[in-house]
Design an enzyme around this catalytic site. Structure first.
Site, PDB file in Angstrom:
ATOM      1  N   CYS A  87      -6.549 -10.228  -1.864  1.00  0.00           N
ATOM      2  CA  CYS A  87      -7.097  -9.087  -2.598  1.00  0.00           C
ATOM      3  C   CYS A  87      -7.275  -9.435  -4.080  1.00  0.00           C
ATOM      4  O   CYS A  87      -8.096 -10.261  -4.419  1.00  0.00           O
ATOM      5  CB  CYS A  87      -6.191  -7.874  -2.371  1.00  0.00           C
ATOM      6  SG  CYS A  87      -6.955  -6.308  -2.787  1.00  0.00           S
ATOM      7  N   HIS A 195      -4.990  -7.502   3.622  1.00  0.00           N
ATOM      8  CA  HIS A 195      -3.581  -7.760   3.273  1.00  0.00           C
ATOM      9  C   HIS A 195      -2.763  -8.125   4.508  1.00  0.00           C
ATOM     10  O   HIS A 195      -2.167  -7.225   5.128  1.00  0.00           O
ATOM     11  CB  HIS A 195      -2.971  -6.496   2.657  1.00  0.00           C
ATOM     12  CG  HIS A 195      -3.427  -6.218   1.264  1.00  0.00           C
ATOM     13  ND1 HIS A 195      -2.750  -6.687   0.154  1.00  0.00           N
ATOM     14  CD2 HIS A 195      -4.481  -5.526   0.792  1.00  0.00           C
ATOM     15  CE1 HIS A 195      -3.376  -6.283  -0.949  1.00  0.00           C
ATOM     16  NE2 HIS A 195      -4.431  -5.580  -0.595  1.00  0.00           N
ATOM     17  N   GLU A 197       0.117  -9.335   4.694  1.00  0.00           N
ATOM     18  CA  GLU A 197       1.547  -9.018   4.512  1.00  0.00           C
ATOM     19  C   GLU A 197       1.845  -7.566   4.878  1.00  0.00           C
ATOM     20  O   GLU A 197       2.988  -7.210   5.113  1.00  0.00           O
ATOM     21  CB  GLU A 197       1.981  -9.320   3.068  1.00  0.00           C
ATOM     22  CG  GLU A 197       1.597  -8.290   2.018  1.00  0.00           C
ATOM     23  CD  GLU A 197       0.149  -8.404   1.533  1.00  0.00           C
ATOM     24  OE1 GLU A 197      -0.641  -9.135   2.167  1.00  0.00           O
ATOM     25  OE2 GLU A 197      -0.189  -7.742   0.533  1.00  0.00           O
TER      26      GLU A 197
END
Lengths: 227, 90
Positions: A87, A195, A197
């Site tokens: 990002c 993302h 994560e």
């Protein structure tokens, strides 16, 4: 030996703890790299996380790229070390010239916070080596400037060299050629808007990002075992 | 000498401008018909100490290339003068 991921912290980063948590949950080690440091230390991989480094002032990544840590990240990448920008981190890596192109405001000018589907287009990168080409991953996006853009020449190079690693199934932001993630020539630097994560555990709604972070850990381990 | 500088940063020709497009679409609702080609950029003003205008321009050009604009998507137009009123032609 467990691979250690260094996670760069700029003023305004806000996903660094999520990355650390996800990496640890997958068996890796992780620690913060301060933006003012001039070295990445002995880490085996670097993640430039999401957020709003330096408030995104001027342009996302424009100020962060001049941080002392970025010279060290550039050298680490130049030596073949795995580097992933997520990002805002992707924006920083394009501004720093580690990846080609730029990220523009989303088509439609909406800040997008949703879960999208991306297709793995290449497994030849540090972030996708454990993923199957053609597999579809559900991963959250959370950005205002995720509309990937580049010159026609750069796009032709990216396609010819199989460097588009992730594509959106349904393009959410106007990105050129549905690009969600790319890698550099050496395939050791990857930038992506989604993302992983935030999708590293099914409890979060999707565990599909884990395969990407596991790829990073195994790439980092490979670097490690060469030492 | 101290010079005043105005830098216009704008999206390069051919690069989509979602802000400009959104503004343009909203204008007819306000009764402004016939407004076309809306493009949104940035205007950055500062002053700079330099030996002469040519030296100032060289320095500003480098500043633009390295920092103020992203050459992948943006162009810059630099105006330099003795004071900001002169630069802006007021």
């Amino acid at each position: 030996m467990t691979a250690t991921v260094g996670v760069v912290l700029f003023p305004g980063s806000n996903c660094e703890l999520d990355v650390i948590e996800a990496v640890r949950s997958l068996g890796g080690e992780a620690r913060i790299l301060w933006h003012g440091d001039r070295s990445v230390g002995d880490v085996d991989a670097v993640v430039v996380p999401g957020g709003f480094a330096h408030g995104d002032y001027l342009r996302p990544g424009a100020i962060a790229r001049f941080s002392p840590i970025m010279s060290a990240v550039e050298k680490f990448a130049g030596d073949g070390g795995p580097v992933v920008g997520i990002c805002n981190g992707f924006q920083v890596l394009t501004e720093a010239g580690l990846l080609p192109g730029a990220l523009q405001k989303n088509r439609g000018l909406k800040f997008l916070c949703t879960t999208v589907e991306v297709r793995v287009e290449s497994s030849a990168s540090v972030l996708t080596e454990n993923a199957e080409v053609g597999s579809v991953l559900r991963i959250p996006i959370n950005h205002f400037e995720g509309n990937y853009t580049c010159s026609a020449r750069t796009l032709a190079d990216l396609r010819a060299d199989d460097r588009v690693v992730l594509r959106y199934i349904e393009n959410p932001n106007g990105a050129t050629d549905d690009i969600a993630g790319i890698c550099n020539d050496g395939r050791n630097v990857v930038g992506l808007m989604p993302h992983p994560e935030r999708a590293a555990n099914p409890m979060l709604g999707s565990g599909d990002g884990a395969v990407l972070l596991r790829s990073l850990l195994s790439s980092a381990g490979a670097v490690n075992s060469n030492d | 000498m101290r010079f005043s500088v105005v830098v216009e940063v704008r999206l390069r020709e051919g690069v989509a401008d979602p802000q400009g497009a959104t503004i343009e679409r909203s204008l007819p609702h306000l009764g402004f018909d016939g407004v076309r080609d809306v493009r949104v950029g940035k205007c950055i003003r500062f002053t700079i100490d330099s030996d002469d205008e040519a030296a100032a321009r060289r320095e500003v050009d480098e500043l633009c290339a390295r920092f103020l604009a992203n050459p992948v998507i943006e162009d810059t137009e630099v105006r330099i003068g003795a004071d900001v009123r002169t630069v802006l032609g007021r």
